[in-house]
Design a protein around this motif. Structure first.
Motif, PDB file in Angstrom:
ATOM      1  N   GLY A   1       0.645  -0.993   0.084  1.00  0.00           N
ATOM      2  CA  GLY A   1      -0.152  -0.173   0.242  1.00  0.00           C
ATOM      3  C   GLY A   1       0.736   1.560  -0.146  1.00  0.00           C
ATOM      4  O   GLY A   1       2.158   1.179  -0.364  1.00  0.00           O
ATOM      5  N   CYS A   2      -0.206   1.900   0.162  1.00  0.00           N
ATOM      6  CA  CYS A   2       0.393   3.363   0.321  1.00  0.00           C
ATOM      7  C   CYS A   2       1.438   4.132   1.341  1.00  0.00           C
ATOM      8  O   CYS A   2       2.529   4.221   1.173  1.00  0.00           O
ATOM      9  N   TYR A   3       1.188   2.938   2.502  1.00  0.00           N
ATOM     10  CA  TYR A   3       2.396   3.616   3.163  1.00  0.00           C
ATOM     11  C   TYR A   3       3.960   2.751   3.296  1.00  0.00           C
ATOM     12  O   TYR A   3       5.163   3.186   3.340  1.00  0.00           O
ATOM     13  N   VAL A   4       3.864   1.965   1.517  1.00  0.00           N
ATOM     14  CA  VAL A   4       5.558   1.509   1.208  1.00  0.00           C
ATOM     15  C   VAL A   4       5.699   2.750   0.852  1.00  0.00           C
ATOM     16  O   VAL A   4       6.793   3.060   0.823  1.00  0.00           O
ATOM     17  N   GLU A   5       5.001   3.943  -0.214  1.00  0.00           N
ATOM     18  CA  GLU A   5       5.554   5.124  -1.039  1.00  0.00           C
ATOM     19  C   GLU A   5       5.760   5.859   0.229  1.00  0.00           C
ATOM     20  O   GLU A   5       6.548   6.402  -0.131  1.00  0.00           O
ATOM     21  N   GLY A   6       5.177   6.077   1.169  1.00  0.00           N
ATOM     22  CA  GLY A   6       5.037   7.111   2.332  1.00  0.00           C
ATOM     23  C   GLY A   6       4.903   8.324   1.630  1.00  0.00           C
ATOM     24  O   GLY A   6       4.587   8.297   0.896  1.00  0.00           O
ATOM     25  N   LYS A   7       5.246   9.676   2.464  1.00  0.00           N
ATOM     26  CA  LYS A   7       5.022  10.757   2.662  1.00  0.00           C
ATOM     27  C   LYS A   7       5.589  12.177   2.460  1.00  0.00           C
ATOM     28  O   LYS A   7       6.013  11.979   3.429  1.00  0.00           O
TER      29      LYS A   7
END
Ligand code: AHR
Length: 846
Positions: free
Chosen positions: A241-247
């Motif tokens: 998920g987005c968790y892999v991408e980070g923000k």
């Protein structure tokens, strides 16, 4: 492919069948489809909704390392204690903060201390053992054998367990540990550390663990982990998920090297995507261990330098590639390798057999730059070539468009083992996509990495039977096409009821208990009843309806200003209602039996009178016979009030873009504000043309092609609606065509297991009426059978924390008559038949 065409042929023949028709299936042992995949169904874990910290990860202390804030959040003073965050004299480089505790007047009689509230409380179970550890340094005073650890009920009145922490606490950081046996129960307790001696003490990494799943150190909450294992996952995708991408920047993304080893050596990071800081206690090794414990193949998703709101330039991606190579070596390398030896040091000498690497998450939208997609193919290939060169057996999964289309594709020339498609849609979409993969290119392999029938407003409170049955139907479609759809995982799994950032999940929990949505039971049962090889069938009577009658047409825009004119609708056997005559009666062409399409144009007078149009949204005006939309809003619609009562009509008009971001919306088959179809010309920021269906308020795309619209230019648009077949033309050129989805009465999948003499039939009835299913068997003998049902009384039935077992699977029952099956309303049925005299396959399967 032949069998599918045959089924579709039957479908089209039977399009007029009524909803009361009996369904018949003919199964022939010689007619086989593809083998099911060894990785057909798995799990997708993401650190979202406190799925890990405060969820699956069993740690009870929240903010154990005091890194979550500048203040000691989740910690409270007990008595006169002062709690202060400090940044000097720290435990090690991984720790950026610690807690300094001042006990101003603590004594044996009046101890002072601090308490941790856990993740919305802590569960204590009488007679269970809790493992406490922490690091401490005495700044002033003597704390050796003066600290008492307590498990307390939330009101502080009941002590559920306590112990004196034995061990010297000196002027340097020292690790202390203790076990506490619970003497009472609490569902909502907290942890207290008291001192009977005054002074100043520095604390860090305060950890309290209950019994963990399979007794693993730094392990998992048993009830939640067991629910995962019970789904028999063949693989586990992690950590998002987005968790892999980070923000915002890469520091806020999961970096595996910072998540292994002792917990005090893990700095943790901000999970800005989902709004909380994580300890990284649930790290790379814990994920691999979970896979091993569940006998699921590990699927690790890696960051390609594209996140939410940041990009690492392509020329700096090599570091990420080499991190990935190290991750593989950590998981699979021999103990003699650098990272393999670190794995062994961390307690696991044997390799973990990491099987899949997914390169990026949702990083390949159909844009040249932006949308977390910059240079995705080039990035992908750097990973692919490095991994395959050293680890050829690792399967590489690539991203395709994750939103904006139902037809994502791998749009580059690089090799890829599987493409990861994501579908968060409505249950209606799931039903209509039962045949999505029947006619696709057979040379691709698809991993449906995230899917759920979670369209807002369509699934009840947490997720109901309708949604779960929709998901089951979609899964039946995938497994029938297992040559293409070789992997799938529902998403997301967990939500802590106190932090539902993503409200549609399959397991809900608080500190003490959990409940599962119907989606969970579908995910649990479908893999349990997966046979070896698909069996083909023919069927009759399985069509509910396929044609919309009494439709209207209209026009619209999306953040765009446009003018429309010269409307015309021509049709066969047109009947009209309404005040203004819209169509002439049909005529027959002499000498033939054929009806002729005749045309009728709405005159400028009618347009300027504005009588036959109803503006639903936007700012519409009529100018010189043109209908003009002038607002800059999403979804501006105007509908003509004439009702079209025919199966075949042609709607044409001229359209001009006057300004804004997109193109035209040509509305047809309009029934009401929640049920219609539109042709979106120059949609998706003027990049594509698509046919989109809105059914009961949920919208999805059934055809998509590249295309854009220029300003100040007139276009001839034409939509040819022939029953369920739609063809759309721009300036006489066909740009989009689609077959409107057909509602079936029942949705099935059948597999055969010759060696064990079993045949599995799965049937979903998503509707309120029970159905009869007649079975014919060829080239095999069906001797007996059993059925297990998952069934609701209503489609809106769901489980809640108050009523967690409202809809659960039933018990296995004997099938009395293997030729006549009863399929109850709102049910998913798993039939297991004992078969013999099985003739070998004679067709060429896919
Ligand atoms: O599953 C929730 C989110 O949905 C995932 O993080 C992301 O991959 C998708 O957009």
């Amino acid at each position: 492919m032949k069998h599918i065409r045959f089924i579709l042929f039957l479908v089209s023949l039977l399009c007029t069948g009524t909803s009361f028709a009996q369904v018949s299936m003919t199964l022939d042992a010689t007619q086989r489809g593809p083998m099911t995949s060894p990785y057909q169904y798995g799990l997708f874990f993401e650190e979202i909704n406190h799925a890990g910290d405060g969820g699956l990860y069993a740690e009870l202390i929240r903010n154990r390392s005091f890194e979550d804030s500048d203040l000691p959040v989740n910690w409270f003073a007990v008595g006169n204690t002062h709690l202060n965050i400090i940044r000097i004299g720290l435990l090690n480089k991984a720790q950026n903060q610690a807690l300094q505790v001042v006990f101003p007047s603590a004594s044996k009689k009046n101890p002072e201390g601090l308490a941790n509230e856990g993740f919305w409380g802590m569960k204590f179970v009488k007679d269970s053992t809790y493992h406490l550890s922490f690091w401490a340094k005495a700044i002033k005073g003597n704390f050796t054998n003066h600290l008492i650890a307590l498990l307390q009920s939330s009101d502080g009145h009941t002590v559920c367990g306590q112990t004196l922490v034995i061990g010297k606490i000196g002027k340097v950081w020292t690790k202390l540990s203790a076990t506490i046996k619970a003497t009472g129960n609490s569902d909502n307790g907290h942890f207290v550390l008291l001192s009977s001696s005054k002074g100043t003490l520095d604390l860090d990494v305060v950890s309290l663990f209950p019994y963990t799943w399979k007794n693993r150190p730094n392990g998992l909450r048993p009830d939640l982990a067991q629910l995962l294992e019970d789904t028999h996952p063949r693989f586990l995708r992690f950590p998002g998920g987005c968790y892999v991408e980070g923000k915002e920047n890469y520091d806020n993304a999961f970096q595996w090297k910072k998540t292994i080893g002792r917990i005090e050596d893990r700095p943790g990071h901000q999970n800005l995507n989902w709004g909380y800081r994580v300890s990284d206690g649930l790290g790379f090794d814990e994920f691999l261990q979970l896979c091993e414990d569940m006998k699921a193949a590990p699927l690790f998703v890696v960051n390609v330098g594209l996140g939410h709101g940041y990009v690492i330039p392509l020329n700096q991606v090599d570091t990420l590639v080499s991190n990935t190579m190290d991750a593989i070596e950590y998981a699979n390398g021999p103990v003699t390798s650098k990272w393999g030896s670190i794995r062994a040091k961390n307690g696991h000498p044997a390799p973990y057999n990491l099987k899949f690497i997914e390169v990026g998450n949702e990083n390949y939208q159909n844009v040249s730059k932006g949308s977390q997609s910059d240079d995705y193919p080039e990035r992908y290939f750097k990973f692919y070539s490095a991994i395959k060169a050293k680890y050829p057996s690792i399967q590489i999964i690539g991203n395709v468009e994750a939103w904006g289309t139902d037809h994502p594709s791998w749009r580059n020339h690089y090799p890829v083992d599987l493409q990861d498609e994501h579908y968060y849609r409505s249950f209606d979409w799931m039903r209509h996509n039962y045949r999505k993969y029947d006619t696709c290119n057979r040379n691709i392999h698809v991993y449906n990495g995230e899917y759920a029938a979670n369209n807002a407003g369509t699934y009840g409170r947490y997720g109901d039977m309708n949604s779960a049955l929709g998901e089951a139907i979609y899964m039946l479609g995938m497994e029938r096409n297992s040559d293409v759809c070789s992997m799938a995982s529902f998403a997301p799994i967990f939500t802590n009821v106190h932090n539902p950032a993503w409200p549609y999940d399959m397991i809900h929990f608080d500190a003490a208990q959990s409940f599962c949505t119907p989606s969970y039971y579908v995910q649990k049962l479908m893999p349990e009843y997966l046979g070896k090889q698909n069996l083909l069938w023919t069927e009759t009577g399985n069509i509910k309806s396929c044609v919309n009658t009494l439709n209207q047409v209209g026009v619209g825009t999306w953040n765009t200003q446009a003018s429309y004119k010269d409307f015309s609708v021509t049709g066969e056997s047109l009947n009209v209602s309404g005040s203004v005559k819209f169509f002439k009666n049909s005529k027959r062409t002499k000498g033939t039996n054929k009806k002729k399409l005749i045309s009728f144009s709405i005159t400028p007078q009618i347009l300027s009178a504005n009588k036959s149009w109803k503006d639903l949204s936007g700012l519409w005006k009529v100018d010189e016979g043109m209908r003009q939309e002038t607002a800059n809003m999403e979804k501006c619609l105007s509908v003509n009030d004439q009702r079209i009562n025919t199966q075949h009509y042609v709607y044409s008009l001229k359209a001009r873009k006057d300004g804004g971001k997109e193109g035209f919306l040509v509305l047809f088959n309009y029934k009401d504000a929640k049920n219609y179809v539109w042709w979106n010309v120059g949609g998706w920021r003027n990049t594509s043309n698509g046919i989109e269906i809105c059914k009961d308020g949920a919208t999805y795309t059934i055809s998509s092609s590249r295309g854009s619209v220029e300003e100040n230019k007139w276009y001839d648009l034409k939509v040819d609606v022939n029953g369920d077949s739609i063809k759309c033309y721009i300036n006489g050129k066909l740009t989009n065509s689609a077959v409107l989805p057909v509602d079936q009465l029942l949705y099935q999948s059948v597999q055969i297991d010759e060696t064990n003499g079993k045949m599995i039939l799965k049937v979903v009835n998503p509707d309120a009426q029970s159905r009869s299913l007649n079975m014919n068997y060829k080239n095999m003998d069906v001797m007996s059978g059993q059925v297990l049902r998952y069934e609701g009384k209503k489609g809106t039935d769901e489980n809640t924390i108050e009523n967690p077992y409202h809809v659960v699977p039933g018990k296995m029952m004997t099938v009395k008559d293997v030729y006549h099956l009863n399929i109850p309303a709102f049910s998913l049925n798993f039939y297991t038949f004992n078969i013999s005299n099985i003739a070998p396959q004679t067709n060429l399967s896919k």
